[in-house]
Design a protein around this motif. Structure first.
Motif, PDB file in Angstrom:
ATOM      1  N   TYR A  26     -65.833  37.191  26.508  1.00 37.58           N
ATOM      2  CA  TYR A  26     -65.913  36.049  27.420  1.00 37.58           C
ATOM      3  C   TYR A  26     -65.472  36.439  28.820  1.00 37.58           C
ATOM      4  CZ  TYR A  26     -64.851  31.664  29.748  1.00 37.58           C
ATOM      5  OH  TYR A  26     -64.784  30.653  30.676  1.00 37.58           O
ATOM      6  N   ASN A  27     -64.314  37.063  28.930  1.00 38.56           N
ATOM      7  CA  ASN A  27     -63.777  37.363  30.255  1.00 38.56           C
ATOM      8  C   ASN A  27     -64.534  38.481  30.962  1.00 38.56           C
ATOM      9  OD1 ASN A  27     -61.172  35.701  30.877  1.00 38.56           O
ATOM     10  ND2 ASN A  27     -61.023  36.228  28.719  1.00 38.56           N
ATOM     11  N   VAL A  30     -67.701  36.651  32.133  1.00 33.05           N
ATOM     12  CA  VAL A  30     -67.497  35.629  33.154  1.00 33.05           C
ATOM     13  C   VAL A  30     -67.081  36.243  34.478  1.00 33.05           C
ATOM     14  CG1 VAL A  30     -65.033  34.991  32.908  1.00 33.05           C
ATOM     15  CG2 VAL A  30     -66.759  33.217  33.303  1.00 33.05           C
ATOM     16  N   ILE A  34     -69.203  35.350  37.948  1.00 27.97           N
ATOM     17  CA  ILE A  34     -68.682  34.674  39.145  1.00 27.97           C
ATOM     18  C   ILE A  34     -68.598  35.591  40.357  1.00 27.97           C
ATOM     19  CG2 ILE A  34     -67.386  33.004  37.763  1.00 27.97           C
ATOM     20  CD1 ILE A  34     -64.825  34.540  38.492  1.00 27.97           C
ATOM     21  N   GLY A 156     -68.652  29.355  32.318  1.00 31.03           N
ATOM     22  CA  GLY A 156     -68.275  29.880  33.631  1.00 31.03           C
ATOM     23  C   GLY A 156     -68.975  29.142  34.755  1.00 31.03           C
ATOM     24  N   ILE A 159     -67.384  25.461  34.967  1.00 27.40           N
ATOM     25  CA  ILE A 159     -66.022  25.485  35.504  1.00 27.40           C
ATOM     26  C   ILE A 159     -66.025  25.856  36.985  1.00 27.40           C
ATOM     27  CG2 ILE A 159     -63.765  26.624  35.353  1.00 27.40           C
ATOM     28  CD1 ILE A 159     -64.428  27.055  32.324  1.00 27.40           C
ATOM     29  N   THR A 160     -66.795  26.876  37.340  1.00 23.93           N
ATOM     30  CA  THR A 160     -66.841  27.323  38.732  1.00 23.93           C
ATOM     31  C   THR A 160     -67.450  26.258  39.636  1.00 23.93           C
ATOM     32  OG1 THR A 160     -67.088  29.603  37.972  1.00 23.93           O
ATOM     33  CG2 THR A 160     -67.608  29.165  40.271  1.00 23.93           C
ATOM     34  N   TRP A 165     -63.537  28.739  41.092  1.00 17.48           N
ATOM     35  CA  TRP A 165     -63.429  29.983  40.325  1.00 17.48           C
ATOM     36  C   TRP A 165     -62.014  30.242  39.814  1.00 17.48           C
ATOM     37  CZ3 TRP A 165     -60.127  33.909  41.618  1.00 17.48           C
ATOM     38  CH2 TRP A 165     -59.637  33.945  42.920  1.00 17.48           C
ATOM     39  N   SER A 167     -60.041  28.193  38.501  1.00 21.57           N
ATOM     40  CA  SER A 167     -59.877  27.467  37.241  1.00 21.57           C
ATOM     41  C   SER A 167     -60.377  28.274  36.053  1.00 21.57           C
ATOM     42  CB  SER A 167     -60.619  26.131  37.308  1.00 21.57           C
ATOM     43  OG  SER A 167     -60.063  25.300  38.301  1.00 21.57           O
ATOM     44  N   VAL A 168     -61.352  29.161  36.279  1.00 19.15           N
ATOM     45  CA  VAL A 168     -61.823  30.046  35.206  1.00 19.15           C
ATOM     46  C   VAL A 168     -60.654  30.865  34.673  1.00 19.15           C
ATOM     47  CG1 VAL A 168     -63.302  32.017  34.663  1.00 19.15           C
ATOM     48  CG2 VAL A 168     -64.179  30.169  36.105  1.00 19.15           C
ATOM     49  N   THR A 172     -58.246  30.735  31.134  1.00 24.43           N
ATOM     50  CA  THR A 172     -57.903  31.956  30.383  1.00 24.43           C
ATOM     51  C   THR A 172     -56.404  32.045  30.156  1.00 24.43           C
ATOM     52  OG1 THR A 172     -59.831  33.198  31.163  1.00 24.43           O
ATOM     53  CG2 THR A 172     -57.931  34.481  30.461  1.00 24.43           C
TER      54      THR A 172
END
Length: 469
Positions: A26-27, A30, A34, A156, A159-160, A165, A167-168, A172
């Motif tokens: 995920y990270n 993402v 972004i 992503g 949220i963005t 960004w 908040s992404v 986490t």
């Protein structure tokens, strides 16, 4: 020790290990997604910005096996908690980052955390679940990996678009704190401290420096003459040769290279995995840049478009796994690589200003990946005896993450080379760049990477079918 872990605690352990399995894909995805938003926010060119996703990936192929062995020595649960703690620290630093360099540092910390959590999840599940329940639990872990890949562009983007960004990374942080707290509650007393297992410090260090030298050569040369930094490439190749020599001489190597030389199926499966990830991993990154920075779409729309690939990949992986049991792993994996190659050809020949063409091509790419992933893993694991499963899984993971790192590095180098050092900055003005020189330069770079990806995919068809004579 498995008997002392009751059913309720096993469920909590499964939840927190699945959360950890979710974090890495995920990270990493993402952070790539972004990138255009980060470029506009920090007003930095692409040749600096690409380090955000790249440094996240560097620890995974270079530290994962060594850290996995450290956890065997000092306790898997104890080291696992350190992985979550690094994620908490890294994501907080990233969410508060005043400049892109602090964000790069935070990405590196999260990458080190991932290199602990990624192998630790499956190891802890295998340790605490009895044989009758272990397969289901490992399946939930594997599903979490696909869920991370599938949800990253969509979540992503949402949220963005609506929260920003930062908040992404804050989300986490929250997930990492949750995983850390639950691991303290659920993993009490499960550590089995083992005798000191030799760790291949020389091999791990040599491999890390070799990859780092090659990565830096590609990125630095993209901004300058490709011969100015040739010494970095020479150092990287020399270190890879030294790495092979070291691995062939020590008793407990990082990578057991004899498996490659004595087992054609094992070698072919791992080589195909490397080719697959080099060819595919950077495409969502490049298309995210294309959609957001070039065409001017917002993150929400870009996420909706890009999610078509991982949805098909996740949906088809269980089906292809069953097909590989019935009809043969190599053939199904080869079919998947061929479909992936076709997807790249479609992106090359179709008009990608038309979003439908991008969605269809990505869907085909996801179908190909879905047919490839599980059968190729099945082929690799089926080529070794049961006492080598841990080693085979570690080697396959190293190939996967090495391919991801090289993919995004090569793609970034090609794009920077075509855009030029200063033109790369104009990607992040927020103004659509259609019918400009920058647009044409971007398309040239994208097409070069697509050609490379297509060629590697069709080579992968051949390597998938290799077997012992």
């Amino acid at each position: 020790m498995v008997g002392v872990v009751d059913r309720g605690r096993r469920r909590l352990i499964l939840f927190t290990t699945s959360l950890a399995a979710f974090q890495t894909p995920y990270n990493s995805t993402v952070l790539s997604f972004i990138t255009p938003v980060l470029g506009r926010y920090f007003h930095v060119p692409l040749y600096i910005l690409v380090y955000v996703p790249i440094v996240y990936l560097i620890p995974l192929p270079t530290l994962m096996i060594a850290l996995g062995r450290l956890s065997d020595i000092y306790g898997r649960a104890r080291v696992f908690k350190v992985g979550f703690a690094l994620f908490v620290i890294g994501s907080i630093i990233g969410a508060l980052a005043p400049n892109v360099y602090i964000l790069i540092l935070s990405s590196l910390l999260m990458g080190i955390g991932s290199s602990i959590l990624s192998p630790g999840s499956a190891a802890i599940v295998s340790q605490v679940f009895p044989e009758g329940e272990r397969g289901f639990a490992l399946g939930i872990n594997a599903m979490s990996v696909y869920l991370g890949l599938t949800s990253a562009p969509f979540l992503g983007g949402i949220i963005t678009q609506f929260l920003g960004w930062r908040s992404v990374l804050l989300i986490t942080t929250i997930l990492s704190i949750l995983g850390l707290v639950i691991s303290f509650i659920s993993m009490r007393g499960i550590d089995i401290l083992r005798h000191r297992i030799p760790i291949d410090v020389y091999g791990s260090t040599t491999y890390a420096l070799a990859l780092l030298s090659i990565v830096m050569y590609l990125l630095l040369s993209a901004m300058n003459n490709w011969f100015n930094y040739i010494y970095l490439l020479i150092i990287g190749v020399a270190l890879l040769i030294l790495f092979v020599l070291i691995e062939n001489r020590i008793r407990n190597p990082m990578l057991e290279l004899s498996l490659f030389t004595r087992n054609i199926s094992f070698m072919a499966g791992n080589l195909t995995a490397l080719l697959n990830y080099i060819s595919t991993y950077s495409i969502p990154f490049l298309l995210s840049l294309y959609l957001q920075a070039v065409l001017g779409y917002n993150p929400f729309m870009a996420g909706l478009i890009l999610v078509s690939e991982p949805i098909f990949m996740a949906a088809l992986s269980p089906i292809s796994g069953r097909l590989s049991d019935r009809y043969g792993s190599r053939e199904i994996a080869a079919l998947g690589m061929g479909i992936i190659g076709v997807a790249f050809v479609m992106l090359l020949v179709l008009n990608i200003r038309n979003l439908i063409n991008i969605v269809i091509s990505l869907a085909v790419l996801g179908i190909g990946f879905g047919f490839f992933s599980a059968p190729n893993t099945n082929s690799v694991m089926g080529s070794v005896t049961s006492d080598k499963y841990g080693v085979a899984s570690g080697v396959l993971g190293t190939m996967r993450f090495t391919g991801q790192l090289l993919s995004i590095t090569v793609a970034s180098a090609i794009l920077i080379n075509y855009l030029g050092r200063y033109a790369a900055l104009y990607l992040f003005t927020g103004i659509p760049l259609i019918n400009t020189v920058i647009y044409q330069s971007f398309l040239l770079g994208l097409r070069v990477m697509l050609i490379i990806s297509a060629v590697l995919s069709f080579i992968g068809v051949y390597t998938s079918l290799l077997r012992e004579k």
